[in-house]
Design a protein around this motif. Structure first.
Motif, short mmCIF file in Angstrom:
data_model
loop_
_atom_site.label_atom_id
_atom_site.label_comp_id
_atom_site.label_asym_id
_atom_site.label_seq_id
_atom_site.Cartn_x
_atom_site.Cartn_y
_atom_site.Cartn_z
N ALA A 195 31.60 -17.53 -13.36
CA ALA A 195 32.66 -18.15 -12.57
C ALA A 195 32.48 -17.85 -11.07
O ALA A 195 32.68 -18.73 -10.22
N ALA A 243 37.56 -15.29 -18.59
CA ALA A 243 36.35 -16.07 -18.27
C ALA A 243 35.13 -15.17 -18.14
O ALA A 243 35.25 -13.95 -17.95
N TRP A 260 37.88 -22.17 -16.28
CA TRP A 260 37.03 -21.08 -16.74
C TRP A 260 37.82 -20.19 -17.67
O TRP A 260 38.73 -19.48 -17.24
N ARG A 293 37.26 -18.35 -21.97
CA ARG A 293 36.54 -18.36 -23.25
C ARG A 293 37.46 -18.82 -24.38
O ARG A 293 37.04 -18.96 -25.51
N ASN A 301 33.90 -24.39 -18.10
CA ASN A 301 32.92 -23.31 -17.94
C ASN A 301 31.62 -23.78 -17.28
O ASN A 301 30.52 -23.31 -17.61
#
Ligand code: NAD
Length: 504
Positions: free
Chosen positions: A286, A281, A432, A434, A454
């Protein structure tokens, strides 16, 4: 105790000079004062009386229901054109904007929330009234011309009738604005009961509704305690629907009371919302969202991100960064525009939060930041982080409703989803990461009404909001928000000669 949290006496006096201390209930277009007994509300930050509202009695609730029933059965509101209903709602939105500062002060003083946040909530409330005004024009049913040459089918959307709206203290004007404009847009009439602790802005809204031209009796506002005024609103046979936001326990009782006369219910209840954080993340984002999610509105928020689910590889680092960031959260005077976290709603509630924490410590959990009330003449609590928590502990499962975040760890995606689903609630969650696969797997696997990817606690009237499981029944906002306050009626029409039954 010494006052370690400075409170600005001049700001308080200036604020108090801006609105009347005493307010009346509104029943059938008239001021109503119950039996003369009042409930005094003290600012939980300052300890001084800021408002006094009538202590409504069951007979006041019944009078308000009767006024709403009459306004529904005799009209004109249910038969008013959508265009005219929409115009009234738009006018209310403009009046909320006009009185934004006043409404924000009322909510800040009664609830203890920071003024800057309260201003944002009032702005958001006006936006919801405008959204409801737009939906009012869109409400429609269905028609079937496909049933043969001599039959037509219409599915009408009619207002459901009299709606009891019962709201909590944590977002006074915002929450009533998630219900009332949609009920009015549908053509319903209402009885509204705000929390006994935060009634002022709802009563002021009542005055704005009258100014906007809402006919008498369409919206009646009663104040007082739940068992005295709220309970009759959930059981009276003349009420067709209950729209309730509050605790799961009271929501359950309201549903049970409404079941005797089979009322439709909409329930927005508690939450223990997980923020699931994976090692890939954006950690700055976060950590910021965890700070916001845990301590926004002093954690007195159904959507609070009160459960951090951290991947074991990043847990220690994440907690250290969160503890560091928590030091920058300014707890203080709600009237100071720089304050992030204001006061706790009541002395009893603060004791409840402390009791949760004591049990967690006794069970082996470790307080990594905060953990205690702050020295002050008001009711303030330090932003608190609790680690070393296991899923079986009460603090991992129960809604604390204070500035307390708990942290648990996981190793695999499956474990994260199981942990996220390990409470009785299902209001909201965030993930969270990517990695799209991870984010979508959590988004689909977690049983909650809203999943943020996110981001955290983003909201807009276009998107429905509500809970799975014991976080509620039904959804608010979104394109169906007006439909929720309607009944479907089938109008089945036959044209021309009708074929007789076989008996001739
Ligand atoms: P609460 O349940 O104590 O009170 C809510 C309302 O119900 C108040 O107006 C209260 O007077 C009334 N009430 C109490 N007893 C009643 C009864 N017997 N019959 C009818 N009405 C009764 O909740 P609260 O402490 O004011 O608010 C905090 C709770 O609200 C938390 O659990 C929070 O999660 C929940 N909440 C949920 C949402 C959501 O949208 N899901 C939003 C905000 C708050």
């Amino acid at each position: 105790m010494t006052a370690h949290i400075p409170l600005d006496a001049k700001a308080l006096n200036d604020a108090l000079a801006r609105f009347p201390r005493d307010r009346a209930m509104q029943i059938g277009g008239r001021d109503a004062h119950a039996g003369g007994e009042t409930i005094e509300r003290r600012s939980p930050a300052h300890g001084v009386v800021v408002t006094r509202v009538p202590r409504g009695r069951p007979e006041d609730a019944r009078a308000a229901i009767a006024a709403a029933r009459q306004a529904f059965d005799r009209g004109p509101w249910p038969n008013e054109t959508a265009s005219n209903r929409s115009r009234v709602l738009l006018k209310v939105a403009d009046l909320i904007d006009r009185d934004r500062e006043l409404l924000a002060l009322m909510d800040a003083l009664e609830s203890g929330k920071p003024i800057a946040q309260a201003r944002g909530e009032i702005e958001g409330a006006a936006d919801i009234w405008r959204y409801a005004a737009a939906l009012a024009r869109e409400l429609s049913g269905e028609s079937y011309a496909s049933l043969g040459g001599d039959r037509l089918g219409f599915v009408l959307r009619e207002p459901i009738g009299v709606v009891s709206i019962i709201t909590p203290w944590n977002f006074p004007l915002l929450i009533v604005s998630q219900k009332l404009p949609f009920a009015l847009a549908a053509g319903c009439t209402c009885v509204v009961k705000p929390s006994e602790m935060t009634s002022a802005s709802t009563l002021h809204l009542g005055a704005l509704l009258a100014e906007a031209g809402l006919p008498n009796g369409v919206c009646n506002i009663v104040t007082g305690y739940g068992p005295e005024v709220g309970a009759p609103m959930t059981s009276d046979a003349d009420v067709d629907m209950i729209s309730f936001t509050g605790s799961t326990g009271v929501g359950r009782a309201a549903m049970a009371a409404g079941a005797a006369t089979l009322k439709k219910v909409s329930m927005e209840l508690g939450g223990k919302n997980p923020q699931v954080i994976f090692p890939d993340a954006d950690m700055d984002a976060a950590v910021d969202a965890a700070t916001f999610g845990a301590w926004f509105n002093a954690g007195e928020c159904c959507n609070a991100g009160s459960r951090l689910l951290l991947h074991a590889d990043i847990a220690e680092d994440f907690l250290a960064r969160l503890a560091e960031r928590s030091k920058r959260v300014k707890v203080g005077d709600p009237l100071d525009p720089d304050t992030h976290v204001g006061a706790i709603i009541s002395a009893d509630h603060l004791v409840k939060i402390e009791t949760h924490l004591r049990a967690a410590r006794d069970g082996g959990a470790v307080v990594r930041a905060g953990g205690a009330r702050l020295e002050s003449n008001g009711l303030f609590m330090a932003p608190t982080i609790v680690a070393g928590v296991t899923p079986a502990m009460a603090i991992a499962r129960d809604e604390v409703f204070g500035p307390v975040v708990v942290a648990l760890t996981f190793k695999t995606l499956g474990e994260a989803i199981d942990l996220a689903n390990s409470t009785a609630y299902g209001l909201s969650a965030s993930v969270w990461s990517r990695d799209l696969d991870t984010a979508i797997a959590v988004g689909r696997g977690v049983r909650a009404g809203t999943i943020w990817v996110n981001t955290f606690m983003d909201g807009t009237p276009e998107l429905p909001f509500g809970g799975y499981r014991q976080s509620g029944v039904g959804r608010e906002l979104g394109r169906n928000a007006v439909k929720d306050y309607t009944e479907e009626k089938t109008l089945h029409v036959h044209t021309g000669p009708r074929t007789g039954w076989w008996v001739g």
